[in-house]
Enzyme design. Structure first.
Site, PDB file in Angstrom:
ATOM      1  N   ARG A 113       0.731  -1.097  -0.003  1.00 33.25           N
ATOM      2  CA  ARG A 113      -0.098   0.043   0.005  1.00 33.25           C
ATOM      3  C   ARG A 113       1.010   1.110   0.004  1.00 33.25           C
ATOM      4  O   ARG A 113       0.265   2.236  -0.522  1.00 33.25           O
ATOM      5  CB  ARG A 113      -0.839  -0.081   1.213  1.00 33.25           C
ATOM      6  CG  ARG A 113      -2.142  -0.693   0.870  1.00 33.25           C
ATOM      7  CD  ARG A 113      -2.984  -0.928   2.233  1.00 33.25           C
ATOM      8  NE  ARG A 113      -4.503  -1.387   1.690  1.00 33.25           N
ATOM      9  CZ  ARG A 113      -5.083  -1.812   2.825  1.00 33.25           C
ATOM     10  NH1 ARG A 113      -4.937  -1.651   4.056  1.00 33.25           N
ATOM     11  NH2 ARG A 113      -6.360  -2.074   2.378  1.00 33.25           N
ATOM     12  N   LYS A 155     -15.567 -14.075   7.588  1.00 36.77           N
ATOM     13  CA  LYS A 155     -16.868 -14.026   7.805  1.00 36.77           C
ATOM     14  C   LYS A 155     -17.802 -14.125   6.790  1.00 36.77           C
ATOM     15  O   LYS A 155     -17.592 -13.218   5.607  1.00 36.77           O
ATOM     16  CB  LYS A 155     -17.125 -12.827   8.507  1.00 36.77           C
ATOM     17  CG  LYS A 155     -16.466 -13.128  10.215  1.00 36.77           C
ATOM     18  CD  LYS A 155     -16.906 -11.738  10.760  1.00 36.77           C
ATOM     19  CE  LYS A 155     -16.458 -11.731  12.170  1.00 36.77           C
ATOM     20  NZ  LYS A 155     -16.443 -10.605  12.983  1.00 36.77           N
ATOM     21  N   GLY A 200      -6.582  -5.887   0.897  1.00 35.68           N
ATOM     22  CA  GLY A 200      -5.694  -6.008   1.574  1.00 35.68           C
ATOM     23  C   GLY A 200      -4.913  -7.390   1.876  1.00 35.68           C
ATOM     24  O   GLY A 200      -3.644  -7.632   1.746  1.00 35.68           O
ATOM     25  N   GLY A 254     -12.429  -3.987   1.334  1.00 32.25           N
ATOM     26  CA  GLY A 254     -13.837  -3.347   1.764  1.00 32.25           C
ATOM     27  C   GLY A 254     -14.366  -2.622   0.527  1.00 32.25           C
ATOM     28  O   GLY A 254     -15.317  -2.696   0.465  1.00 32.25           O
TER      29      GLY A 254
HETATM   30  C1  3PG Z   1      -8.114  -1.666   5.068  1.00 34.64           C
HETATM   31  O1  3PG Z   1      -7.251  -2.161   5.715  1.00 34.64           O
HETATM   32  O2  3PG Z   1      -9.302  -2.074   4.706  1.00 34.64           O
HETATM   33  C2  3PG Z   1      -8.437  -0.033   4.972  1.00 34.64           C
HETATM   34  O3  3PG Z   1      -7.190   0.432   5.373  1.00 34.64           O
HETATM   35  C3  3PG Z   1      -9.450   0.118   5.733  1.00 34.64           C
HETATM   36  O4  3PG Z   1      -9.240   0.241   7.163  1.00 34.64           O
HETATM   37  P1  3PG Z   1     -10.562   0.236   8.200  1.00 34.64           P
HETATM   38  O5  3PG Z   1     -11.485  -1.221   7.416  1.00 34.64           O
HETATM   39  O6  3PG Z   1     -10.022  -0.265   9.605  1.00 34.64           O
HETATM   40  O7  3PG Z   1     -11.413   1.200   7.904  1.00 34.64           O
HETATM   41 MG    MG Z   2     -10.402  -3.938   5.780  1.00 32.12          MG
END
Ligand code: 3PG
Ligand code: MG
Length: 404
Positions: A35, A200, A356, A380
């Site tokens: 990232r 999940k 990620g 996400g």
């Molecule tokens: C992730 O790692 O999916 C993003 O950086 C968002 O992080 P978060 O899910 O803690 O908002």
């Molecule tokens: Mg995440």
């Protein structure tokens, strides 16, 4: 949509960039810097344009107060190495250190502010609380560039509210990511194969719902498999199981049958009597998916399933993969994830690794990133895009763009 050029001459301007620098750490050692590397081109482009670049980002989920375990200091150091330039670091986000650090920047220099989630206003559910914090951030800059694709699904101050307060533009990483996701949602070449893993079911509900109407084949692995297997009436031993999702899984299986979408579940599973830990050598065993012993838990898809999944993936013309097939961090349970990743490299068409964890998996398993069509920095965020949800961090830029 407004890109960086739309901000005009950036020489001497302070530009706040929201990047997603949320990387996995062991202590203060970064275990996968993907990232950070993905964030470099936009930061470099701004610096080359003569801007004074102020990077804001989060790490983990601290509770709105400073917590040294989540400091961005090691990340700032790595960014400096990748940029090949000194990167200043502010030990707070909008306090005295931030003001001094930003004031000390010369044209073309870069600073990183401490973890934006050390401030309660960042993630506040209260619009005014977020807005107040965003206006503190906005005081540090003349313009805002949104480049943290992994967080565009979060309605948070440094992603959303700050864009309402400064001339704003979309960074190159976010626009490249959106471009690829558009290709997945608008007339994907068929077969369109989706592989979902991770722990999940409840995280994947929206996307499964949406894909039942779009994909040709849905391969399901990872921890969420056991809720599906249980929904079919099988015993899953000590495996991860979301009881409150059993009906939902049954409904998906029924709808898939009706709509002609192929949902493929593993037929064999790698089990052990305990989750891997440093204290004992794993004792992996392959069992049939409908015969998981009561004292065991599933930790990877088995070899027959891995081969079947790989075949289905390799035949796809459009393939999207989110979520590991097993506990790939432990060698004994990495084969399923490895097989899926390897098959993605053979796709004749568009192959996208989303998220990620899956992105980190392909790199830690030693795959060449260039062998994949696209490796997304957002898990996400890409899932929510595929669900057809509005992403707040994108919508706010679109609205601004249409006003100007
Ligand atoms: C992730 O790692 O999916 C993003 O950086 C968002 O992080 P978060 O899910 O803690 O908002
Ligand atoms: Mg995440």
């Amino acid at each position: 949509m407004a890109d960086i050029e739309s901000l005009g001459d950036l020489h001497g301007k302070r530009v706040l960039v929201r990047s997603d620098l949320n990387v996995p750490l062991e202590g203060s050692t970064i275990t996968d810097d993907g990232r950070i590397r993905a964030s470099v081109p936009t930061i470099r482009a701004l610096a080359d344009a003569g801007a004074r670049v102020v990077v804001t980002a989060h790490l983990g989920r601290p509770k709105g107060v400073p917590d040294p375990a989540y400091s961005l200091a090691p990340v700032a150091a790595r960014l400096g190495e990748l940029l090949g330039a000194d990167v200043a670091f502010a030990t707070d986000t909008v306090g005295a250190s931030a003001s001094e650090t930003v004031a000390g920047l010369a044209d073309g220099e870069v600073a990183v502010l401490e973890n934006v989630r050390f401030n309660a206003g960042e993630t506040s559910k209260d619009d005014e609380g977020r807005m107040a914090f965003a206006s503190e951030l906005a005081k540090l800059a003349d313009a805002f560039v949104s480049d943290g694709f992994g967080v565009v699904h979060r309605k948070q101050a440094s992603v959303y509210d700050v864009a309402l307060q400064l001339p704003s533009a979309m960074g190159g990483l976010v626009s490249a990511e959106i471009e690829v996701l558009r290709r997945l949602t608008h007339e994907p070449a068929r077969p369109y194969v989706v592989v979902l893993g991770g722990s999940k079911v409840s995280d994947k509900l929206g996307v499964i719902d949406n894909l039942l109407g779009k994909a040709d084949t849905l391969l399901i692995g990872g921890g969420m498999v056991f809720t599906f297997l249980a929904a079919q009436g099988h015993e899953v031993g000590k495996s991860l199981l979301e009881h409150d999702q059993l009906d939902t899984c049954r409904d998906y299986l029924r709808r898939a049958e009706e709509s002609g979408v192929r949902i493929v579940l593993p037929t064999d599973i790698v089990v052990d009597t305990a989750f891997p830990s440093g204290d004992r050598e794993p004792e992996p065993r392959v069992v049939a998916a409908d015969a998981i012993p009561a004292d065991c838990l599933g930790l990877d898809i088995g070899p027959d399933s891995a081969a079947a999944f790989a075949d289905a993936v390799a035949q796809g013309r459009t393939v999207f993969w989110n979520g590991p097939m097993g506990v790939f961090e432990t060698d004994a349970f990495a084969a399923g994830t490895r097989a899926v990743a390897e098959a993605l490299t053979r796709v004749d068409g568009l192959s996208v690794v989303g998220g990620g964890d899956s992105a980190a998996a392909v790199r830690t398993l030693g795959f060449d990133e260039a062998a994949f069509g696209h490796i997304s920095t957002g898990g996400g965020a890409s899932l929510e895009y595929l669900e057809g949800k509005e992403l707040p961090g994108i919508a706010v830029l679109e609205r601004q763009g249409s006003l100007s």
